[in-house]
Design a protein around this motif. Structure first.
Motif, short mmCIF file in Angstrom:
data_model
loop_
_atom_site.label_atom_id
_atom_site.label_comp_id
_atom_site.label_asym_id
_atom_site.label_seq_id
_atom_site.Cartn_x
_atom_site.Cartn_y
_atom_site.Cartn_z
N ALA A 1 0.97 -0.89 -0.06
CA ALA A 1 0.12 -0.18 -0.45
C ALA A 1 1.35 1.65 0.00
O ALA A 1 0.35 2.42 -1.27
N LEU A 2 1.93 1.38 1.12
CA LEU A 2 2.49 2.24 0.85
C LEU A 2 3.55 3.28 -0.35
O LEU A 2 4.11 3.64 -0.58
N ALA A 3 3.66 1.74 -1.08
CA ALA A 3 4.81 1.52 -2.30
C ALA A 3 3.71 3.05 -3.35
O ALA A 3 4.32 2.71 -4.70
N GLN A 4 2.70 2.51 -3.16
CA GLN A 4 1.84 3.38 -3.97
C GLN A 4 2.23 4.72 -4.66
O GLN A 4 2.99 5.59 -3.74
N THR A 5 2.59 5.47 -5.71
CA THR A 5 2.66 6.64 -6.35
C THR A 5 2.02 6.85 -6.40
O THR A 5 3.04 8.34 -6.00
N PHE A 6 0.97 7.36 -6.62
CA PHE A 6 0.07 8.69 -6.24
C PHE A 6 0.28 9.72 -4.84
O PHE A 6 0.45 8.64 -3.64
N SER A 7 0.15 10.49 -4.98
CA SER A 7 0.53 12.06 -3.90
C SER A 7 -0.17 11.58 -2.19
O SER A 7 -0.01 11.51 -1.23
N SER A 8 -1.55 11.63 -2.70
CA SER A 8 -2.62 11.59 -2.35
C SER A 8 -3.27 11.18 -1.96
O SER A 8 -4.78 10.47 -1.99
N ILE A 9 -2.87 9.31 -1.12
CA ILE A 9 -3.38 9.07 -0.44
C ILE A 9 -3.24 8.70 1.08
O ILE A 9 -2.25 8.79 1.31
N GLU A 10 -4.73 8.77 1.40
CA GLU A 10 -4.65 8.52 3.48
C GLU A 10 -4.68 7.07 2.92
O GLU A 10 -5.88 6.24 2.69
N PHE A 11 -3.96 6.45 4.44
CA PHE A 11 -4.25 5.08 4.56
C PHE A 11 -4.37 4.49 5.84
O PHE A 11 -4.58 5.19 7.29
N LEU A 12 -5.77 4.53 5.83
CA LEU A 12 -7.14 4.06 7.32
C LEU A 12 -6.83 3.24 7.78
O LEU A 12 -6.74 1.71 6.81
N ILE A 13 -6.75 2.73 8.45
CA ILE A 13 -6.28 1.56 9.44
C ILE A 13 -7.42 1.29 10.39
O ILE A 13 -7.51 2.07 10.80
N ILE A 14 -8.51 0.63 10.30
CA ILE A 14 -8.93 0.36 11.25
C ILE A 14 -9.28 -0.93 12.18
O ILE A 14 -9.45 -2.05 12.23
N ASP A 15 -8.93 -0.12 13.89
CA ASP A 15 -8.16 -1.28 13.98
C ASP A 15 -9.50 -1.90 14.81
O ASP A 15 -10.49 -1.61 15.45
N ASP A 16 -10.05 -3.34 14.44
CA ASP A 16 -11.41 -4.33 15.11
C ASP A 16 -10.84 -4.72 16.69
O ASP A 16 -11.15 -6.06 16.84
N GLN A 17 -10.39 -4.15 17.13
CA GLN A 17 -10.13 -4.21 19.13
C GLN A 17 -8.55 -5.74 18.46
O GLN A 17 -8.98 -6.75 18.98
N SER A 18 -7.55 -5.91 17.42
CA SER A 18 -6.23 -6.84 17.50
C SER A 18 -6.14 -6.77 19.02
O SER A 18 -5.32 -5.93 19.85
N THR A 19 -5.84 -8.54 18.75
CA THR A 19 -4.79 -8.67 20.27
C THR A 19 -3.22 -8.98 19.75
O THR A 19 -2.80 -9.18 20.93
N ASP A 20 -2.79 -8.82 18.79
CA ASP A 20 -1.60 -9.09 18.52
C ASP A 20 -0.97 -8.22 18.66
O ASP A 20 -1.53 -6.90 18.83
N GLY A 21 -0.14 -7.91 17.64
CA GLY A 21 1.09 -6.73 17.51
C GLY A 21 0.98 -6.31 16.30
O GLY A 21 1.68 -5.49 15.83
N SER A 22 0.43 -6.17 16.29
CA SER A 22 -0.49 -5.50 14.45
C SER A 22 -0.87 -3.92 14.96
O SER A 22 0.11 -3.62 14.07
N LEU A 23 -1.16 -3.81 15.80
CA LEU A 23 -1.19 -2.60 16.25
C LEU A 23 0.68 -1.38 16.23
O LEU A 23 0.78 -0.40 15.63
N GLU A 24 0.75 -2.14 16.76
CA GLU A 24 2.61 -1.80 16.96
C GLU A 24 3.40 -1.64 15.62
O GLU A 24 4.02 -0.44 15.31
N ILE A 25 2.99 -3.05 14.96
CA ILE A 25 3.59 -2.54 13.72
C ILE A 25 2.75 -1.44 12.98
O ILE A 25 4.01 -0.40 12.34
N ILE A 26 2.06 -0.66 12.72
CA ILE A 26 1.06 0.35 12.43
C ILE A 26 1.70 1.53 12.78
O ILE A 26 2.38 2.57 12.31
N ARG A 27 2.05 1.53 14.64
CA ARG A 27 2.71 3.10 15.06
C ARG A 27 4.11 3.09 14.47
O ARG A 27 4.52 4.13 14.62
N GLN A 28 4.81 1.71 14.39
CA GLN A 28 6.08 1.74 13.68
C GLN A 28 5.96 2.39 12.59
O GLN A 28 7.20 3.01 12.12
#
Length: 84
Positions: free
Chosen positions: A24-51
């Protein structure tokens, strides 16, 4: 305001998240928002996104929406539509 929103429902996807986000982040179009919808993850997913928010050049374009209760992928997608 962004011209495109890529909405990614997130629930315990730690093992797939690096590939998903790098694509997703490799897309070349500059006006993209990456909206992450956390549905109460209990693994390390949010830490990856925050990093990624802190370290990736497009990290400022990543926005996390936190759901208060796990309601499944369909509701996560609906929340993404509302938030976009």
């Amino acid at each position: 305001m962004y011209e495109v929103t890529i909405a990614i429902p997130l629930f315990n996807a730690e093992q797939y998240l690096n590939k998903t986000m790098s694509t997703a982040l490799a897309q070349t179009f500059s006006s993209i928002e990456f909206l992450i919808i956390d549905d109460q993850s209990t693994d390390g997913s949010l830490e990856i996104i925050r990093q990624l928010q802190q370290e990736h050049p497009r990290g400022k374009d990543i926005r996390i929406f936190y759901k208060k209760k796990n309601k499944g992928v369909a509701e996560a997608r609906n929340a993404a539509i509302r938030e976009a």
